[in-house]
Motif scaffolding. Structure first.
Motif, mmCIF file in Angstrom:
data_model
loop_
_atom_site.group_PDB
_atom_site.id
_atom_site.type_symbol
_atom_site.label_atom_id
_atom_site.label_comp_id
_atom_site.label_asym_id
_atom_site.label_seq_id
_atom_site.Cartn_x
_atom_site.Cartn_y
_atom_site.Cartn_z
ATOM 1 N N MET A 1 5.613 20.071 15.087
ATOM 2 C CA MET A 1 4.651 19.394 14.238
ATOM 3 C C MET A 1 5.303 18.159 13.618
ATOM 4 S SD MET A 1 2.602 22.317 12.171
ATOM 5 C CE MET A 1 3.816 23.640 12.132
ATOM 6 N N ARG A 2 4.495 17.162 13.415
ATOM 7 C CA ARG A 2 4.928 15.971 12.683
ATOM 8 C C ARG A 2 4.056 15.845 11.447
ATOM 9 N NH1 ARG A 2 6.181 11.434 17.140
ATOM 10 N NH2 ARG A 2 8.236 12.227 17.623
ATOM 11 N N TRP A 3 4.689 15.487 10.353
ATOM 12 C CA TRP A 3 3.991 15.417 9.079
ATOM 13 C C TRP A 3 4.056 14.000 8.521
ATOM 14 C CZ3 TRP A 3 1.416 19.714 7.486
ATOM 15 C CH2 TRP A 3 1.746 20.902 8.147
ATOM 16 N N ALA A 4 2.996 13.615 7.811
ATOM 17 C CA ALA A 4 2.947 12.323 7.126
ATOM 18 C C ALA A 4 2.497 12.577 5.690
ATOM 19 C CB ALA A 4 1.975 11.374 7.811
ATOM 20 N N LEU A 5 3.096 11.882 4.751
ATOM 21 C CA LEU A 5 2.729 12.005 3.346
ATOM 22 C C LEU A 5 1.627 10.996 3.045
ATOM 23 C CD1 LEU A 5 3.338 13.344 0.624
ATOM 24 C CD2 LEU A 5 4.986 11.518 0.207
ATOM 25 N N ILE A 6 0.441 11.487 2.698
ATOM 26 C CA ILE A 6 -0.720 10.657 2.397
ATOM 27 C C ILE A 6 -1.241 11.047 1.017
ATOM 28 C CG2 ILE A 6 -3.039 9.948 3.120
ATOM 29 C CD1 ILE A 6 -0.844 9.231 5.172
ATOM 30 N N ASN A 7 -1.189 10.120 0.078
ATOM 31 C CA ASN A 7 -1.698 10.372 -1.282
ATOM 32 C C ASN A 7 -1.209 11.707 -1.849
ATOM 33 O OD1 ASN A 7 -2.986 7.951 -1.123
ATOM 34 N ND2 ASN A 7 -5.024 8.778 -0.865
ATOM 35 N N SER A 8 0.078 11.950 -1.789
ATOM 36 C CA SER A 8 0.735 13.136 -2.349
ATOM 37 C C SER A 8 0.415 14.439 -1.614
ATOM 38 C CB SER A 8 0.409 13.284 -3.835
ATOM 39 O OG SER A 8 0.836 12.139 -4.538
ATOM 40 N N ALA A 9 -0.074 14.361 -0.384
ATOM 41 C CA ALA A 9 -0.318 15.557 0.429
ATOM 42 C C ALA A 9 0.318 15.356 1.798
ATOM 43 C CB ALA A 9 -1.813 15.800 0.586
ATOM 44 N N HIS A 10 0.793 16.434 2.391
ATOM 45 C CA HIS A 10 1.380 16.369 3.724
ATOM 46 C C HIS A 10 0.304 16.659 4.763
ATOM 47 C CE1 HIS A 10 5.069 16.756 1.360
ATOM 48 N NE2 HIS A 10 5.589 16.059 2.346
ATOM 49 N N PHE A 11 0.171 15.762 5.730
ATOM 50 C CA PHE A 11 -0.824 15.889 6.789
ATOM 51 C C PHE A 11 -0.113 16.148 8.110
ATOM 52 C CE2 PHE A 11 -4.655 13.319 5.097
ATOM 53 C CZ PHE A 11 -4.469 13.817 3.819
ATOM 54 N N TYR B 1 -8.016 5.083 11.432
ATOM 55 C CA TYR B 1 -8.051 3.629 11.306
ATOM 56 C C TYR B 1 -8.107 3.258 9.834
ATOM 57 C CZ TYR B 1 -13.127 3.946 10.547
ATOM 58 O OH TYR B 1 -14.366 4.233 10.055
ATOM 59 N N TRP B 2 -7.832 1.996 9.548
ATOM 60 C CA TRP B 2 -7.871 1.474 8.191
ATOM 61 C C TRP B 2 -8.943 0.402 8.115
ATOM 62 C CZ3 TRP B 2 -7.499 -3.156 5.722
ATOM 63 C CH2 TRP B 2 -7.255 -3.132 4.363
ATOM 64 N N ALA B 3 -9.753 0.429 7.053
ATOM 65 C CA ALA B 3 -10.769 -0.602 6.842
ATOM 66 C C ALA B 3 -11.132 -0.660 5.365
ATOM 67 C CB ALA B 3 -12.020 -0.312 7.665
ATOM 68 N N ALA B 4 -11.229 -1.873 4.848
ATOM 69 C CA ALA B 4 -11.720 -2.120 3.487
ATOM 70 C C ALA B 4 -11.053 -1.242 2.428
ATOM 71 C CB ALA B 4 -13.230 -1.958 3.450
ATOM 72 N N GLY B 5 -9.733 -1.120 2.506
ATOM 73 C CA GLY B 5 -8.991 -0.392 1.484
ATOM 74 C C GLY B 5 -8.992 1.116 1.610
ATOM 75 N N LYS B 6 -9.444 1.630 2.761
ATOM 76 C CA LYS B 6 -9.451 3.075 2.964
ATOM 77 C C LYS B 6 -8.857 3.432 4.317
ATOM 78 C CE LYS B 6 -12.700 5.615 0.819
ATOM 79 N NZ LYS B 6 -13.982 6.320 0.722
ATOM 80 N N LEU B 7 -8.204 4.572 4.356
ATOM 81 C CA LEU B 7 -7.693 5.155 5.593
ATOM 82 C C LEU B 7 -8.689 6.216 6.031
ATOM 83 C CD1 LEU B 7 -5.474 5.759 7.705
ATOM 84 C CD2 LEU B 7 -4.448 7.290 6.008
ATOM 85 N N TYR B 8 -9.207 6.090 7.243
ATOM 86 C CA TYR B 8 -10.165 7.040 7.789
ATOM 87 C C TYR B 8 -9.486 7.875 8.863
ATOM 88 C CZ TYR B 8 -13.623 4.258 5.376
ATOM 89 O OH TYR B 8 -14.344 3.604 4.403
ATOM 90 N N ILE B 9 -9.643 9.200 8.753
ATOM 91 C CA ILE B 9 -9.010 10.123 9.692
ATOM 92 C C ILE B 9 -10.068 11.043 10.297
ATOM 93 C CG2 ILE B 9 -7.335 11.993 9.970
ATOM 94 C CD1 ILE B 9 -5.763 10.805 7.642
ATOM 95 N N GLY C 1 -12.268 9.920 4.409
ATOM 96 C CA GLY C 1 -11.733 8.658 3.908
ATOM 97 C C GLY C 1 -10.795 8.878 2.733
ATOM 98 N N TYR C 2 -9.694 8.147 2.717
ATOM 99 C CA TYR C 2 -8.685 8.261 1.674
ATOM 100 C C TYR C 2 -8.361 6.871 1.140
ATOM 101 C CZ TYR C 2 -8.140 12.746 3.979
ATOM 102 O OH TYR C 2 -8.388 13.971 4.546
ATOM 103 N N ALA C 3 -8.285 6.741 -0.168
ATOM 104 C CA ALA C 3 -7.960 5.452 -0.781
ATOM 105 C C ALA C 3 -6.603 4.968 -0.284
ATOM 106 C CB ALA C 3 -7.936 5.581 -2.301
ATOM 107 N N ASP C 4 -6.554 3.712 0.150
ATOM 108 C CA ASP C 4 -5.314 3.125 0.663
ATOM 109 C C ASP C 4 -5.411 1.594 0.575
ATOM 110 O OD1 ASP C 4 -2.821 2.908 1.851
ATOM 111 O OD2 ASP C 4 -3.571 3.167 3.878
ATOM 112 N N PRO C 5 -5.492 1.058 -0.644
ATOM 113 C CA PRO C 5 -5.729 -0.377 -0.809
ATOM 114 C C PRO C 5 -4.634 -1.278 -0.236
ATOM 115 C CG PRO C 5 -5.178 0.639 -2.905
ATOM 116 C CD PRO C 5 -5.351 1.748 -1.909
ATOM 117 N N ASP C 6 -3.406 -0.819 -0.200
ATOM 118 C CA ASP C 6 -2.295 -1.655 0.277
ATOM 119 C C ASP C 6 -1.825 -1.285 1.690
ATOM 120 O OD1 ASP C 6 -1.166 0.764 -0.287
ATOM 121 O OD2 ASP C 6 0.192 0.023 -1.827
ATOM 122 N N ARG C 7 -2.543 -0.382 2.365
ATOM 123 C CA ARG C 7 -2.270 0.072 3.740
ATOM 124 C C ARG C 7 -0.965 0.857 3.867
ATOM 125 N NH1 ARG C 7 -2.368 -4.540 7.694
ATOM 126 N NH2 ARG C 7 -1.470 -2.820 8.769
#
Length: 68
Positions: free
Chosen positions: A1-11, A20-28, A38-44
């Motif tokens: 497994m590979r994990w990524a830290l997104i907004n204080s949670a491991h995915f 994908y990223w659009a308009a300040g959000k990360l969509y998974i 959708g997850y808030a991600d204003p700075d990508r």
């Protein structure tokens, strides 16, 4: 497994079908789900971290043929 830290949670990247990223959000798109979360991600930052964890280049670094 590979994990990524997104907004204080491991995915777990193995459960992600697409993202994908659009308009300040990360969509998974998760396996087994129809629509994206959708997850808030204003700075990508999260998008770039997820690209790295998934072993793919960010969209802006890929040319029209899909190669960087």
């Amino acid at each position: 497994m590979r994990w990524a830290l997104i907004n204080s949670a491991h995915f777990n990247t193995y459960l992600i079908q697409a993202f994908y990223w659009a308009a300040g959000k990360l969509y998974i798109y998760w396996q087994g789900e129809e629509g994206p979360d959708g997850y808030a991600d204003p700075d990508r930052e999260n998008y770039l971290r997820l690209c790295h964890a998934a072993g793919v280049r960010p969209v802006e670094e890929v040319d029209a043929c899909g190669e960087g």
